[in-house]
Design a protein around this motif. Structure first.
Motif, PDB file in Angstrom:
ATOM      1  N   GLY A 122       0.800  -1.220   0.000  1.00 52.51           N
ATOM      2  CA  GLY A 122       0.000   0.000   0.000  1.00 52.51           C
ATOM      3  C   GLY A 122       0.832   1.268   0.000  1.00 52.51           C
ATOM      4  O   GLY A 122       0.347   2.344  -0.377  1.00 52.51           O
ATOM      5  N   LEU A 123       2.095   1.174   0.428  1.00 56.56           N
ATOM      6  CA  LEU A 123       2.985   2.338   0.415  1.00 56.56           C
ATOM      7  C   LEU A 123       3.489   2.640  -0.990  1.00 56.56           C
ATOM      8  O   LEU A 123       3.909   3.759  -1.282  1.00 56.56           O
ATOM      9  CB  LEU A 123       4.197   2.094   1.328  1.00 56.56           C
ATOM     10  N   VAL A 124       3.481   1.609  -1.842  1.00 51.91           N
ATOM     11  CA  VAL A 124       3.948   1.770  -3.219  1.00 51.91           C
ATOM     12  C   VAL A 124       2.724   2.085  -4.079  1.00 51.91           C
ATOM     13  O   VAL A 124       1.757   1.330  -4.103  1.00 51.91           O
ATOM     14  CB  VAL A 124       4.641   0.485  -3.726  1.00 51.91           C
ATOM     15  N   THR A 125       2.782   3.167  -4.784  1.00 49.00           N
ATOM     16  CA  THR A 125       1.592   3.626  -5.508  1.00 49.00           C
ATOM     17  C   THR A 125       1.253   2.745  -6.710  1.00 49.00           C
ATOM     18  O   THR A 125       0.107   2.707  -7.149  1.00 49.00           O
ATOM     19  CB  THR A 125       1.801   5.069  -5.992  1.00 49.00           C
ATOM     20  N   ARG A 126       2.232   2.031  -7.241  1.00 50.69           N
ATOM     21  CA  ARG A 126       1.995   1.206  -8.424  1.00 50.69           C
ATOM     22  C   ARG A 126       1.679  -0.234  -8.023  1.00 50.69           C
ATOM     23  O   ARG A 126       1.919  -0.647  -6.908  1.00 50.69           O
ATOM     24  CB  ARG A 126       3.234   1.233  -9.333  1.00 50.69           C
ATOM     25  N   SER A 127       1.164  -0.989  -8.967  1.00 52.44           N
ATOM     26  CA  SER A 127       0.878  -2.407  -8.753  1.00 52.44           C
ATOM     27  C   SER A 127       2.170  -3.141  -8.408  1.00 52.44           C
ATOM     28  O   SER A 127       3.209  -2.925  -9.051  1.00 52.44           O
ATOM     29  CB  SER A 127       0.265  -3.007 -10.021  1.00 52.44           C
ATOM     30  N   THR A 128       2.120  -3.978  -7.382  1.00 56.56           N
ATOM     31  CA  THR A 128       3.333  -4.664  -6.925  1.00 56.56           C
ATOM     32  C   THR A 128       3.141  -6.165  -6.893  1.00 56.56           C
ATOM     33  O   THR A 128       2.022  -6.679  -6.831  1.00 56.56           O
ATOM     34  CB  THR A 128       3.715  -4.215  -5.500  1.00 56.56           C
ATOM     35  N   ILE A 129       4.263  -6.875  -6.931  1.00 58.83           N
ATOM     36  CA  ILE A 129       4.307  -8.308  -6.662  1.00 58.83           C
ATOM     37  C   ILE A 129       4.884  -8.445  -5.264  1.00 58.83           C
ATOM     38  O   ILE A 129       5.970  -7.935  -4.980  1.00 58.83           O
ATOM     39  CB  ILE A 129       5.185  -9.050  -7.682  1.00 58.83           C
ATOM     40  N   LYS A 130       4.160  -9.117  -4.386  1.00 62.60           N
ATOM     41  CA  LYS A 130       4.602  -9.255  -2.998  1.00 62.60           C
ATOM     42  C   LYS A 130       5.029 -10.699  -2.766  1.00 62.60           C
ATOM     43  O   LYS A 130       4.262 -11.630  -3.046  1.00 62.60           O
ATOM     44  CB  LYS A 130       3.482  -8.850  -2.038  1.00 62.60           C
ATOM     45  N   VAL A 131       6.221 -10.889  -2.237  1.00 66.00           N
ATOM     46  CA  VAL A 131       6.776 -12.220  -2.029  1.00 66.00           C
ATOM     47  C   VAL A 131       7.072 -12.415  -0.549  1.00 66.00           C
ATOM     48  O   VAL A 131       7.828 -11.636   0.045  1.00 66.00           O
ATOM     49  CB  VAL A 131       8.072 -12.426  -2.842  1.00 66.00           C
ATOM     50  N   VAL A 132       6.466 -13.434   0.057  1.00 70.48           N
ATOM     51  CA  VAL A 132       6.767 -13.775   1.441  1.00 70.48           C
ATOM     52  C   VAL A 132       7.616 -15.035   1.473  1.00 70.48           C
ATOM     53  O   VAL A 132       7.508 -15.891   0.588  1.00 70.48           O
ATOM     54  CB  VAL A 132       5.483 -13.967   2.289  1.00 70.48           C
ATOM     55  N   ASP A 133       8.447 -15.130   2.465  1.00 68.36           N
ATOM     56  CA  ASP A 133       9.350 -16.271   2.597  1.00 68.36           C
ATOM     57  C   ASP A 133       8.574 -17.475   3.129  1.00 68.36           C
ATOM     58  O   ASP A 133       8.033 -17.434   4.228  1.00 68.36           O
ATOM     59  CB  ASP A 133      10.494 -15.921   3.555  1.00 68.36           C
ATOM     60  N   GLY A 134       8.511 -18.543   2.341  1.00 68.77           N
ATOM     61  CA  GLY A 134       7.873 -19.775   2.800  1.00 68.77           C
ATOM     62  C   GLY A 134       6.524 -20.020   2.151  1.00 68.77           C
ATOM     63  O   GLY A 134       6.076 -19.289   1.265  1.00 68.77           O
ATOM     64  N   THR A 135       5.862 -21.050   2.629  1.00 73.31           N
ATOM     65  CA  THR A 135       4.604 -21.483   2.034  1.00 73.31           C
ATOM     66  C   THR A 135       3.447 -20.551   2.368  1.00 73.31           C
ATOM     67  O   THR A 135       3.448 -19.873   3.393  1.00 73.31           O
ATOM     68  CB  THR A 135       4.258 -22.915   2.497  1.00 73.31           C
ATOM     69  N   LEU A 136       2.461 -20.527   1.491  1.00 72.59           N
ATOM     70  CA  LEU A 136       1.243 -19.754   1.721  1.00 72.59           C
ATOM     71  C   LEU A 136       0.193 -20.562   2.466  1.00 72.59           C
ATOM     72  O   LEU A 136      -0.813 -20.011   2.902  1.00 72.59           O
ATOM     73  CB  LEU A 136       0.653 -19.286   0.385  1.00 72.59           C
ATOM     74  N   VAL A 137       0.407 -21.870   2.585  1.00 71.00           N
ATOM     75  CA  VAL A 137      -0.543 -22.719   3.314  1.00 71.00           C
ATOM     76  C   VAL A 137      -0.155 -22.658   4.783  1.00 71.00           C
ATOM     77  O   VAL A 137       0.553 -23.507   5.307  1.00 71.00           O
ATOM     78  CB  VAL A 137      -0.530 -24.163   2.791  1.00 71.00           C
ATOM     79  N   ARG A 138      -0.622 -21.619   5.470  1.00 68.00           N
ATOM     80  CA  ARG A 138      -0.137 -21.296   6.812  1.00 68.00           C
ATOM     81  C   ARG A 138      -1.192 -21.471   7.890  1.00 68.00           C
ATOM     82  O   ARG A 138      -1.095 -20.895   8.946  1.00 68.00           O
ATOM     83  CB  ARG A 138       0.355 -19.847   6.837  1.00 68.00           C
ATOM     84  N   TRP A 139      -2.213 -22.260   7.606  1.00 68.77           N
ATOM     85  CA  TRP A 139      -3.288 -22.372   8.578  1.00 68.77           C
ATOM     86  C   TRP A 139      -3.577 -23.831   8.851  1.00 68.77           C
ATOM     87  O   TRP A 139      -2.900 -24.735   8.370  1.00 68.77           O
ATOM     88  CB  TRP A 139      -4.525 -21.622   8.079  1.00 68.77           C
ATOM     89  N   PHE A 140      -4.637 -24.063   9.638  1.00 71.23           N
ATOM     90  CA  PHE A 140      -5.026 -25.427   9.967  1.00 71.23           C
ATOM     91  C   PHE A 140      -5.586 -26.138   8.744  1.00 71.23           C
ATOM     92  O   PHE A 140      -6.055 -25.498   7.803  1.00 71.23           O
ATOM     93  CB  PHE A 140      -6.088 -25.439  11.066  1.00 71.23           C
ATOM     94  N   GLY A 141      -5.582 -27.460   8.813  1.00 74.14           N
ATOM     95  CA  GLY A 141      -6.217 -28.246   7.773  1.00 74.14           C
ATOM     96  C   GLY A 141      -7.717 -28.317   8.003  1.00 74.14           C
ATOM     97  O   GLY A 141      -8.274 -27.727   8.925  1.00 74.14           O
ATOM     98  N   LEU A 142      -8.371 -29.068   7.134  1.00 72.49           N
ATOM     99  CA  LEU A 142      -9.834 -29.181   7.224  1.00 72.49           C
ATOM    100  C   LEU A 142     -10.282 -29.801   8.545  1.00 72.49           C
ATOM    101  O   LEU A 142     -11.317 -29.437   9.096  1.00 72.49           O
ATOM    102  CB  LEU A 142     -10.344 -30.020   6.047  1.00 72.49           C
ATOM    103  N   LYS A 143      -9.507 -30.752   9.056  1.00 69.53           N
ATOM    104  CA  LYS A 143      -9.886 -31.405  10.309  1.00 69.53           C
ATOM    105  C   LYS A 143      -9.922 -30.409  11.461  1.00 69.53           C
ATOM    106  O   LYS A 143     -10.822 -30.420  12.289  1.00 69.53           O
ATOM    107  CB  LYS A 143      -8.925 -32.554  10.625  1.00 69.53           C
ATOM    108  N   GLN A 144      -8.928 -29.528  11.506  1.00 75.53           N
ATOM    109  CA  GLN A 144      -8.869 -28.555  12.589  1.00 75.53           C
ATOM    110  C   GLN A 144      -9.959 -27.487  12.460  1.00 75.53           C
ATOM    111  O   GLN A 144     -10.420 -26.927  13.445  1.00 75.53           O
ATOM    112  CB  GLN A 144      -7.488 -27.882  12.637  1.00 75.53           C
ATOM    113  N   LEU A 145     -10.376 -27.217  11.213  1.00 76.56           N
ATOM    114  CA  LEU A 145     -11.432 -26.231  11.012  1.00 76.56           C
ATOM    115  C   LEU A 145     -12.727 -26.647  11.691  1.00 76.56           C
ATOM    116  O   LEU A 145     -13.524 -25.817  12.110  1.00 76.56           O
ATOM    117  CB  LEU A 145     -11.685 -26.025   9.519  1.00 76.56           C
ATOM    118  N   ARG A 146     -12.950 -27.952  11.779  1.00 79.57           N
ATOM    119  CA  ARG A 146     -14.163 -28.444  12.440  1.00 79.57           C
ATOM    120  C   ARG A 146     -14.159 -28.068  13.917  1.00 79.57           C
ATOM    121  O   ARG A 146     -15.210 -27.988  14.557  1.00 79.57           O
ATOM    122  CB  ARG A 146     -14.244 -29.965  12.305  1.00 79.57           C
TER     123      ARG A 146
END
Length: 434
Positions: free
Chosen positions: A186-210
């Motif tokens: 949001g600080l960069v006025t133009r369209s950006t590509i944002k890269v985070v270190d590591g996987t994007l699957v950072r939450w619980f699985g379906l079993k834990q969602l229950r």
């Protein structure tokens, strides 16, 4: 220790590991996944071209302290913005915010009226933080605590509840990265590509969602103040870059890259309409023959694409990259649907998703690796540089530990309170080591 016998033992272990690895490839499950890789990914050469949009690299360094009922995380989060001409900028160079932000994440569970009660606090060390100011952090902590207490399923055994809650507190570090990436973008006025270190699957699985009945995007909404719809749109510009992964994933990627031939400037895997059709045809042939179960096919597809936010419908697809023909990284991308869908007993390809993935992945990969660091594996320039910025060095961690121990002594009114051992390892105290 390093005698002739020592090296003979090492050689023997290496021979057995090599043999076991080759034997494992004969497994039907392993064989199916390797064949699926060959069919699903189309290998393309990395292009030599100019970066045409800013790339934001975000990373966090953290240290964890735990008691039986509480978890405390000390987190450093920061970013480097790589401009189109290849220059790296810190957040402080384009704004009045600090280059690195430090947060304490504290979570605890206690019994209240025979039922567990949770508390979560996100506390910024910086008063002028970009992600969360102290006042906003207080509001976020209150809402996060309310979310956990209201949504956590009843009747969960206390031991399991405690394990899941501790996982939740640790996962907040990863979600903090994504929220920070959105803020920096949001600080960069133009369209950006944002890269985070590591996987994007950072939450619980379906079993834990229950059990929890909420997902990562709910927490991201609290951290950023954005609606679910706005977040889904933001997630499309956030990519994960995984530099360490299972050896099987590395081996499969190396195999498809080797088939392509010379690496040149590097190679990456992507999907096309024909490749997803071919992958679906291969899996359907297996299902029709009765050679494998539906569960085996489903697990094979999950190697390529997994759901990240199931309640919202956000998936993550991964694609291998090599810049030197030897080292393998994976770039991950958010998508609204998987390119392969397993229904009752048939796999259906989604060519629309394949076209979108082809365009987005090709654009992101070539922008991200347009400039590279001259270190092993030639990672994107800026990726490891921010890692050095946020890494919690021993000196900084020890300073925090010392301060907390002194505070515990002051609060407890005694020396050697058991809580001290959380921050001052017993062996270190006993032997006098630092």
């Amino acid at each position: 220790m390093e005698s002739e016998r020592f090296f003979k033992i090492i050689r023997k272990i290496a021979e057995e590991m090599y043999l076991d690895y080759n034997v494992s490839k004969r497994s039907s499950v392993v064989r199916i996944r390797e064949e699926l890789y060959q069919t699903y990914y189309e290998v393309k050469p990395l292009e030599l071209g100019a970066q045409d949009k800013p790339v934001v690299f975000v990373d966090a360094g953290f240290r964890v302290f735990e008691t039986d009922i509480a978890t405390l995380l000390l987190v450093n989060v920061g970013a480097r913005i790589r401009s189109e001409d290849g220059n790296l900028l810190k957040v402080s160079e384009i704004s009045d915010y600090p280059p690195i932000e430090t947060y304490f994440i504290y979570g605890r569970i206690v019994e209240e009226s025979s039922s567990p009660e949770f508390k979560v606090e996100v506390i910024p060390a910086d008063e002028d933080a970009l992600l969360l100011s102290p006042q906003v952090a207080d509001e976020v902590s209150s809402k996060l605590t309310k979310l956990v207490n209201e949504r956590f399923g009843s009747g969960v055994p206390r031991g399991r509840a405690l394990r899941l809650f501790k996982r939740l507190v640790k996962y907040l570090e990863g979600l903090l990265e994504e929220a920070y990436a959105i803020r920096v973008g949001g600080l960069v006025t133009r369209s950006t590509i944002k890269v985070v270190d590591g996987t994007l699957v950072r939450w619980f699985g379906l079993k834990q969602l229950r059990v929890f009945r909420f997902e990562g995007i709910d927490v991201l909404s609290l951290l950023t103040g954005l609606s679910r719809d706005a977040l889904v749109n933001e997630l499309r510009s956030i990519y994960g870059l995984v530099k360490t992964t299972k050896f099987t994933s590395i081996a499969r990627a190396r195999s498809i890259f080797k088939r392509h031939g010379s690496a040149g400037l590097g190679l990456y895997g992507v999907v096309t309409e024909s490749s997803v059709r071919g992958a679906a045809e291969y899996l359907n042939k297996l299902l029709k023959s009765g050679e494998v179960s539906k569960e085996t096919v489903e697990e094979a597809i999950n190697v390529l694409v997994r759901v990240a936010h199931p309640l919202t419908g956000v998936w993550v697809a991964k694609f291998p990259i090599t810049t030197d023909g030897i080292n393998v990284m994976y770039i991950e991308v958010h998508i609204d649907k998987p390119p392969l869908n397993l229904s009752t007993n048939i796999v259906e390809p989604d060519t629309r998703v394949a076209r979108e993935l082809h365009e987005r992945v090709s654009d992101a990969v070539n922008n991200v690796v347009a400039y590279r660091s001259a270190i092993e594996g030639n990672p994107p320039y800026g990726f490891m540089e921010v890692d050095r910025d946020v890494r919690l060095e021993t000196r900084q961690a020890l300073r925090v530990e010392d301060a907390i121990v002194l505070a515990i002594r002051d609060v407890a009114g005694e020396l050697g309170h058991p809580l001290e051992l959380v921050f001052r390892g017993a062996w270190r105290m006993r032997l006098g080591y630092r």
